[in-house]
Scaffold this motif. Structure first.
Motif, PDB file in Angstrom:
ATOM      1  N   ILE A 136       0.452   4.880   1.046  1.00 45.68           N
ATOM      2  CA  ILE A 136      -0.416   5.738   1.856  1.00 45.68           C
ATOM      3  C   ILE A 136       0.344   7.036   2.109  1.00 45.68           C
ATOM      4  CG2 ILE A 136      -1.695   5.933   4.017  1.00 45.68           C
ATOM      5  CD1 ILE A 136      -1.736   2.860   4.103  1.00 45.68           C
ATOM      6  N   GLU A 137       0.252   7.940   1.143  1.00 45.30           N
ATOM      7  CA  GLU A 137       0.949   9.221   1.220  1.00 45.30           C
ATOM      8  C   GLU A 137      -0.055  10.345   0.995  1.00 45.30           C
ATOM      9  OE1 GLU A 137       4.030   9.285   2.142  1.00 45.30           O
ATOM     10  OE2 GLU A 137       4.492   7.166   1.872  1.00 45.30           O
ATOM     11  N   ARG A 138       0.300  11.555   1.403  1.00 50.64           N
ATOM     12  CA  ARG A 138      -0.607  12.703   1.268  1.00 50.64           C
ATOM     13  C   ARG A 138      -0.547  13.378  -0.099  1.00 50.64           C
ATOM     14  NH1 ARG A 138      -4.712  12.504   4.373  1.00 50.64           N
ATOM     15  NH2 ARG A 138      -4.184  12.145   6.519  1.00 50.64           N
ATOM     16  N   ALA A 188       3.950   9.981  -3.004  1.00 53.37           N
ATOM     17  CA  ALA A 188       3.552   8.651  -3.471  1.00 53.37           C
ATOM     18  C   ALA A 188       4.488   8.155  -4.571  1.00 53.37           C
ATOM     19  CB  ALA A 188       2.108   8.680  -3.961  1.00 53.37           C
ATOM     20  N   ASP A 207      -7.740   7.534  -1.102  1.00 50.71           N
ATOM     21  CA  ASP A 207      -8.513   8.123  -0.010  1.00 50.71           C
ATOM     22  C   ASP A 207      -7.640   8.841   1.017  1.00 50.71           C
ATOM     23  OD1 ASP A 207      -7.941   5.256   0.121  1.00 50.71           O
ATOM     24  OD2 ASP A 207      -8.768   5.295   2.128  1.00 50.71           O
ATOM     25  N   PHE A 208      -6.347   8.601   1.015  1.00 54.64           N
ATOM     26  CA  PHE A 208      -5.433   9.285   1.930  1.00 54.64           C
ATOM     27  C   PHE A 208      -4.815  10.538   1.294  1.00 54.64           C
ATOM     28  CE2 PHE A 208      -5.548   5.244   4.122  1.00 54.64           C
ATOM     29  CZ  PHE A 208      -5.452   5.609   5.454  1.00 54.64           C
ATOM     30  N   PRO A 248       0.829  -1.214   0.000  1.00 52.04           N
ATOM     31  CA  PRO A 248       0.000   0.000   0.000  1.00 52.04           C
ATOM     32  C   PRO A 248       0.861   1.261   0.000  1.00 52.04           C
ATOM     33  CG  PRO A 248       0.008  -0.989   2.181  1.00 52.04           C
ATOM     34  CD  PRO A 248       0.779  -1.914   1.274  1.00 52.04           C
ATOM     35  N   ARG A 259      -3.521   4.245  -2.401  1.00 53.20           N
ATOM     36  CA  ARG A 259      -4.655   4.595  -1.543  1.00 53.20           C
ATOM     37  C   ARG A 259      -5.039   6.049  -1.796  1.00 53.20           C
ATOM     38  NH1 ARG A 259      -6.010   1.545   2.938  1.00 53.20           N
ATOM     39  NH2 ARG A 259      -7.697   3.067   2.978  1.00 53.20           N
TER      40      ARG A 259
END
Length: 72
Positions: free
Chosen positions: A10-12, A17, A44-45, A8, A42
């Protein structure tokens, strides 16, 4: 058939990413076991993800996930 492992991301930001995806690629290239890495982006993050850049950002197979908050 090789074992597949989803990693996964999961970065802002898109840039964070892409950097992480590059690290996953390097890990995959150095792997000696019959393992196929799949990148799970992801969305959504992320804040304003550039989906086109993310999908083109690595030669590894990818899936994009956009979960609602109750699903985690």
């Amino acid at each position: 058939m090789p074992l597949r492992i989803a990693v996964p991301v999961i970065e802002r930001t898109t840039e964070e990413a892409l950097y992480y995806m590059e690290r996953v690629l390097k890990m995959a290239e150095s792997e000696k076991l019959p393992v196929e890495y799949v990148i799970e982006i992801r969305l959504d993050f992320m804040e304003r993800p550039d989906v086109r850049r993310l999908l083109r950002g690595s030669p590894l197979p990818k899936i994009a996930t956009n979960r609602v908050k109750p699903e985690g």
